[in-house]
Design a protein around this motif. Structure first.
Motif, PDB file in Angstrom:
ATOM      1  N   LEU A  43      -2.324   0.739   8.636  1.00 46.41           N
ATOM      2  CA  LEU A  43      -1.505   1.658   7.845  1.00 46.41           C
ATOM      3  C   LEU A  43      -2.327   2.328   6.748  1.00 46.41           C
ATOM      4  O   LEU A  43      -2.115   3.499   6.423  1.00 46.41           O
ATOM      5  CB  LEU A  43      -0.310   0.910   7.248  1.00 46.41           C
ATOM      6  CG  LEU A  43       0.724   0.410   8.265  1.00 46.41           C
ATOM      7  CD1 LEU A  43       1.797  -0.416   7.573  1.00 46.41           C
ATOM      8  CD2 LEU A  43       1.355   1.588   8.999  1.00 46.41           C
ATOM      9  N   TYR A  44      -3.272   1.575   6.189  1.00 47.65           N
ATOM     10  CA  TYR A  44      -4.139   2.156   5.166  1.00 47.65           C
ATOM     11  C   TYR A  44      -5.046   3.227   5.778  1.00 47.65           C
ATOM     12  O   TYR A  44      -5.219   4.310   5.199  1.00 47.65           O
ATOM     13  CB  TYR A  44      -4.991   1.067   4.518  1.00 47.65           C
ATOM     14  CG  TYR A  44      -6.064   1.599   3.595  1.00 47.65           C
ATOM     15  CD1 TYR A  44      -5.726   2.254   2.419  1.00 47.65           C
ATOM     16  CD2 TYR A  44      -7.414   1.476   3.928  1.00 47.65           C
ATOM     17  CE1 TYR A  44      -6.704   2.761   1.578  1.00 47.65           C
ATOM     18  CE2 TYR A  44      -8.401   1.977   3.092  1.00 47.65           C
ATOM     19  CZ  TYR A  44      -8.040   2.614   1.921  1.00 47.65           C
ATOM     20  OH  TYR A  44      -9.014   3.128   1.102  1.00 47.65           O
ATOM     21  N   ILE A  46      -4.420   4.999   8.446  1.00 47.98           N
ATOM     22  CA  ILE A  46      -3.564   6.145   8.767  1.00 47.98           C
ATOM     23  C   ILE A  46      -3.265   6.948   7.507  1.00 47.98           C
ATOM     24  O   ILE A  46      -3.311   8.178   7.513  1.00 47.98           O
ATOM     25  CB  ILE A  46      -2.251   5.652   9.428  1.00 47.98           C
ATOM     26  CG1 ILE A  46      -2.541   5.095  10.825  1.00 47.98           C
ATOM     27  CG2 ILE A  46      -1.230   6.787   9.506  1.00 47.98           C
ATOM     28  CD1 ILE A  46      -1.338   4.454  11.487  1.00 47.98           C
ATOM     29  N   HIS A  47      -2.993   6.245   6.409  1.00 45.14           N
ATOM     30  CA  HIS A  47      -2.673   6.923   5.147  1.00 45.14           C
ATOM     31  C   HIS A  47      -3.840   7.770   4.651  1.00 45.14           C
ATOM     32  O   HIS A  47      -3.649   8.902   4.198  1.00 45.14           O
ATOM     33  CB  HIS A  47      -2.307   5.882   4.087  1.00 45.14           C
ATOM     34  CG  HIS A  47      -2.248   6.435   2.692  1.00 45.14           C
ATOM     35  ND1 HIS A  47      -1.224   7.247   2.245  1.00 45.14           N
ATOM     36  CD2 HIS A  47      -3.113   6.305   1.647  1.00 45.14           C
ATOM     37  CE1 HIS A  47      -1.455   7.597   0.982  1.00 45.14           C
ATOM     38  NE2 HIS A  47      -2.597   7.033   0.598  1.00 45.14           N
ATOM     39  N   THR A  48      -5.041   7.234   4.747  1.00 44.57           N
ATOM     40  CA  THR A  48      -6.197   7.953   4.204  1.00 44.57           C
ATOM     41  C   THR A  48      -6.733   9.025   5.142  1.00 44.57           C
ATOM     42  O   THR A  48      -7.211  10.063   4.694  1.00 44.57           O
ATOM     43  CB  THR A  48      -7.338   6.966   3.880  1.00 44.57           C
ATOM     44  OG1 THR A  48      -7.679   6.238   5.068  1.00 44.57           O
ATOM     45  CG2 THR A  48      -6.923   5.996   2.793  1.00 44.57           C
ATOM     46  N   GLN A  49      -6.635   8.780   6.461  1.00 42.88           N
ATOM     47  CA  GLN A  49      -7.280   9.681   7.421  1.00 42.88           C
ATOM     48  C   GLN A  49      -6.336  10.676   8.095  1.00 42.88           C
ATOM     49  O   GLN A  49      -6.758  11.752   8.513  1.00 42.88           O
ATOM     50  CB  GLN A  49      -7.996   8.858   8.506  1.00 42.88           C
ATOM     51  CG  GLN A  49      -9.153   8.044   7.986  1.00 42.88           C
ATOM     52  CD  GLN A  49     -10.237   8.918   7.387  1.00 42.88           C
ATOM     53  OE1 GLN A  49     -10.760   9.810   8.040  1.00 42.88           O
ATOM     54  NE2 GLN A  49     -10.573   8.674   6.128  1.00 42.88           N
ATOM     55  N   LYS A  51      -3.186  11.752   6.830  1.00 45.14           N
ATOM     56  CA  LYS A  51      -2.119  12.290   5.983  1.00 45.14           C
ATOM     57  C   LYS A  51      -1.971  13.798   6.135  1.00 45.14           C
ATOM     58  O   LYS A  51      -0.906  14.356   5.838  1.00 45.14           O
ATOM     59  CB  LYS A  51      -2.356  11.915   4.523  1.00 45.14           C
ATOM     60  CG  LYS A  51      -3.676  12.367   3.936  1.00 45.14           C
ATOM     61  CD  LYS A  51      -3.834  11.845   2.513  1.00 45.14           C
ATOM     62  CE  LYS A  51      -5.192  12.194   1.934  1.00 45.14           C
ATOM     63  NZ  LYS A  51      -5.354  11.629   0.560  1.00 45.14           N
ATOM     64  N   TRP A  57      -8.846  14.542  10.757  1.00 44.28           N
ATOM     65  CA  TRP A  57      -9.524  13.317  10.359  1.00 44.28           C
ATOM     66  C   TRP A  57     -10.962  13.368  10.857  1.00 44.28           C
ATOM     67  O   TRP A  57     -11.290  14.110  11.765  1.00 44.28           O
ATOM     68  CB  TRP A  57      -8.808  12.082  10.907  1.00 44.28           C
ATOM     69  CG  TRP A  57      -8.843  11.945  12.397  1.00 44.28           C
ATOM     70  CD1 TRP A  57      -8.146  12.681  13.318  1.00 44.28           C
ATOM     71  CD2 TRP A  57      -9.608  11.002  13.150  1.00 44.28           C
ATOM     72  NE1 TRP A  57      -8.427  12.273  14.588  1.00 44.28           N
ATOM     73  CE2 TRP A  57      -9.313  11.238  14.531  1.00 44.28           C
ATOM     74  CE3 TRP A  57     -10.500   9.994  12.814  1.00 44.28           C
ATOM     75  CZ2 TRP A  57      -9.899  10.486  15.542  1.00 44.28           C
ATOM     76  CZ3 TRP A  57     -11.077   9.255  13.822  1.00 44.28           C
ATOM     77  CH2 TRP A  57     -10.776   9.493  15.161  1.00 44.28           C
ATOM     78  N   TYR A 140      -3.874   0.288  -2.550  1.00 42.72           N
ATOM     79  CA  TYR A 140      -2.808   0.819  -1.696  1.00 42.72           C
ATOM     80  C   TYR A 140      -1.790  -0.269  -1.370  1.00 42.72           C
ATOM     81  O   TYR A 140      -0.570  -0.021  -1.381  1.00 42.72           O
ATOM     82  CB  TYR A 140      -3.432   1.359  -0.407  1.00 42.72           C
ATOM     83  CG  TYR A 140      -2.442   1.902   0.589  1.00 42.72           C
ATOM     84  CD1 TYR A 140      -1.780   3.108   0.361  1.00 42.72           C
ATOM     85  CD2 TYR A 140      -2.178   1.221   1.776  1.00 42.72           C
ATOM     86  CE1 TYR A 140      -0.876   3.619   1.283  1.00 42.72           C
ATOM     87  CE2 TYR A 140      -1.279   1.718   2.705  1.00 42.72           C
ATOM     88  CZ  TYR A 140      -0.633   2.919   2.453  1.00 42.72           C
ATOM     89  OH  TYR A 140       0.268   3.415   3.361  1.00 42.72           O
ATOM     90  N   LYS A 143       0.461  -0.838  -4.273  1.00 39.64           N
ATOM     91  CA  LYS A 143       1.414   0.264  -4.402  1.00 39.64           C
ATOM     92  C   LYS A 143       2.565   0.113  -3.408  1.00 39.64           C
ATOM     93  O   LYS A 143       3.724   0.439  -3.719  1.00 39.64           O
ATOM     94  CB  LYS A 143       0.687   1.588  -4.172  1.00 39.64           C
ATOM     95  CG  LYS A 143       1.558   2.817  -4.350  1.00 39.64           C
ATOM     96  CD  LYS A 143       0.738   4.083  -4.152  1.00 39.64           C
ATOM     97  CE  LYS A 143       1.618   5.326  -4.297  1.00 39.64           C
ATOM     98  NZ  LYS A 143       0.820   6.575  -4.090  1.00 39.64           N
ATOM     99  N   LYS A 144       2.268  -0.409  -2.218  1.00 35.47           N
ATOM    100  CA  LYS A 144       3.277  -0.590  -1.186  1.00 35.47           C
ATOM    101  C   LYS A 144       4.069  -1.888  -1.349  1.00 35.47           C
ATOM    102  O   LYS A 144       5.047  -2.113  -0.631  1.00 35.47           O
ATOM    103  CB  LYS A 144       2.617  -0.572   0.197  1.00 35.47           C
ATOM    104  CG  LYS A 144       2.095   0.800   0.622  1.00 35.47           C
ATOM    105  CD  LYS A 144       3.250   1.776   0.824  1.00 35.47           C
ATOM    106  CE  LYS A 144       2.771   3.111   1.344  1.00 35.47           C
ATOM    107  NZ  LYS A 144       3.899   4.050   1.551  1.00 35.47           N
TER     108      LYS A 144
END
Length: 456
Positions: A43-44, A46-49, A51, A57, A140, A143-144
């Motif tokens: 998930l991290y 996916i979030h960084t690459q 978004k 990406w 991250y 934050k989640k």
């Protein structure tokens, strides 16, 4: 427990999951024994690459992040810890109970790790990059709401703890800068964390000869000219290698139209503006292409490049495969066994440049360590990388501007290189040009074709 990096496969378009699938070759972490994906890490990534969408990406960045996170999760998988619930000693610490002390111990462990790729200790840059990605992952996760508390409480030093780990100068218990790293003046770090190594005029001349002829010289030298003209373009504009490989034939044809209507002096000694958008951080900028390079690029485009495309098309037709004509300016050579006529990769240009350095005997000796026997040995490696052409452009531009009366040329260099701010430019090159000031009189900002000739 073993942690591995796996790559996503491309689903058929008629699959009901196609619209939700990861892009082809997108990396993710898997616990091999359980065939279980480490979901927070995925998930991290996916979030960084992803978004900005599945088309925006970068493979090498995503791979670096995945392998750096894998190293951290693999470290935790081999950690011994006392489970507060069972009160028993267990192997394999869950990521969400890891603390700052584990993070510091991991960093200290990396000080002694030998890279299987280089057979050397991990560089300070590699260690620091791994630390950054892990810290960002936990930020991250906090934050989640996946991680309770604060992962990093104090300011943890990144990278190596001393200049030479073999001298016993660093304190493994320390998380602060007790030992100062001694860095030579030519190892000033730039935006990629690499040392600045501009080429000398003699080195560039020798490398030119090994890279091959200019496109207009192939009548007398049948070697491919792609690597030579791509390198000339980089040292003449300061573009990064991936920016060069992103150029299209349409950009060059537009540039050629501007060249055709210019006067003779402008064509020979002037520069022509080229707007590029596929840059680092996707921040568009204008680069200035030397006028003498444009007709050379057109000769490459209409001859060598076209021959490679025809070869690629012929091979595809013979195999009953579909061939998509590339729009990229630089393509693979006709000699390429499988990929002739396809868009060239940045790694291909970089490898050919290193090979030219080795053939020109422009090398440096590096000590490596055999992983199995721990014996030390030395090998000769290429002294320069393709990115050093960009460094050379910056240093030569500085000397040229200074010789023309510019008292502070940094702002111009910043704009030409596309740096986000002036401090990056000055921090990168200030010491280099100061050390090289003794050479300022003989270093000339001259990219004329004659530099490739013996009597230049």
């Amino acid at each position: 427990m073993t942690i591995s990096v796996h790559k996503a496969v491309l689903l058929p378009k008629d699959s009901p999951w196609f619209s939700h699938a990861l892009p082809e070759n997108f990396p993710f972490l898997v616990i091999d024994e359980q065939s279980k994906i480490i979901e927070p890490a995925l998930l991290y990534l996916i979030h960084t690459q992803l978004k900005r969408g599945p088309r925006h990406w970068k493979q090498h960045t995503a791979d670096a992040m995945a392998y750096d996170l894998r190293d951290w999760f693999d470290y935790l998988a081999h950690c011994q810890w006392v489970n507060p619930v069972t009160k028993k000693l267990e192997v394999g610490k869950p990521w969400d109970v890891a603390a700052e002390s584990d993070y510091i111990a991991w960093r200290d462990t990396m000080q002694e790790v030998i890279s299987p790729q280089t057979n050397k200790h991990l560089s300070s840059r590699t260690i620091a990059r791994r630390q950054v990605y892990v810290e960002r992952f936990y930020a991250y996760a906090q934050k989640k709401g996946w991680y309770d508390g604060e992962f990093v409480i104090s300011k943890i030093r990144k990278g190596r703890l001393s200049h030479d780990i073999n001298q016993g100068e660093f304190d493994p218990e320390s998380n602060s800068a007790k030992a100062e790293v001694v860095v030579s003046e030519y190892r000033e770090r730039m935006e990629y964390g690499e040392p600045v190594r501009p080429l000398s005029e003699d080195e560039w001349h020798r490398i030119q000869l090994e890279l091959g002829p200019l496109p207009s010289e192939r009548e007398f030298d049948l070697r491919p000219s792609r690597d030579r003209i791509a390198s000339e373009l980089t040292i003449g504009t300061g573009m990064r290698v991936d920016e060069v490989t992103s150029l299209t034939e349409f950009q060059l044809r537009d540039l050629h139209q501007a060249w055709l209507v210019a006067d003779e002096e402008q064509r020979k000694d002037g520069f022509f503006a080229l707007y590029i958008v596929k840059t680092k951080r996707l921040k568009p900028r204008t680069v200035l292409v030397p006028g003498y390079l444009i007709p050379e690029l057109m000769v490459y485009l209409d001859n060598e490049r076209e021959a490679s495309i025809i070869r690629g098309m012929t091979r595809a037709n013979a195999k009953g495969q579909k061939y998509n004509r590339p729009t990229s300016l630089f393509v693979n050579h006709t000699e390429s066994a499988v990929h002739s006529g396809n868009a060239v990769r940045a790694t291909s240009l970089s490898c050919e440049f290193k090979k030219a350095c080795l053939d020109a005997k422009i090398t440096h000796s590096v000590e490596k360590i055999d992983i199995e026997t721990s014996e030390r040995y030395r090998v000769n490696l290429s002294k320069h990388h393709f990115h050093d052409l960009r460094h050379t452009f910056a240093v030569w531009t500085y000397h040229n501007l200074k010789s023309n009366g510019e008292t502070e040329p940094w702002k111009e260099i910043q704009v030409r290189l596309g740096h986000a701010n002036l401090k990056v430019t000055m921090d990168t090159y200030l010491k280099v040009v100061d050390v090289d000031r003794r050479n300022a009189g003989r270093v000339q900002y001259n990219f004329k074709r004659t530099m490739g000739q013996p009597d230049a």
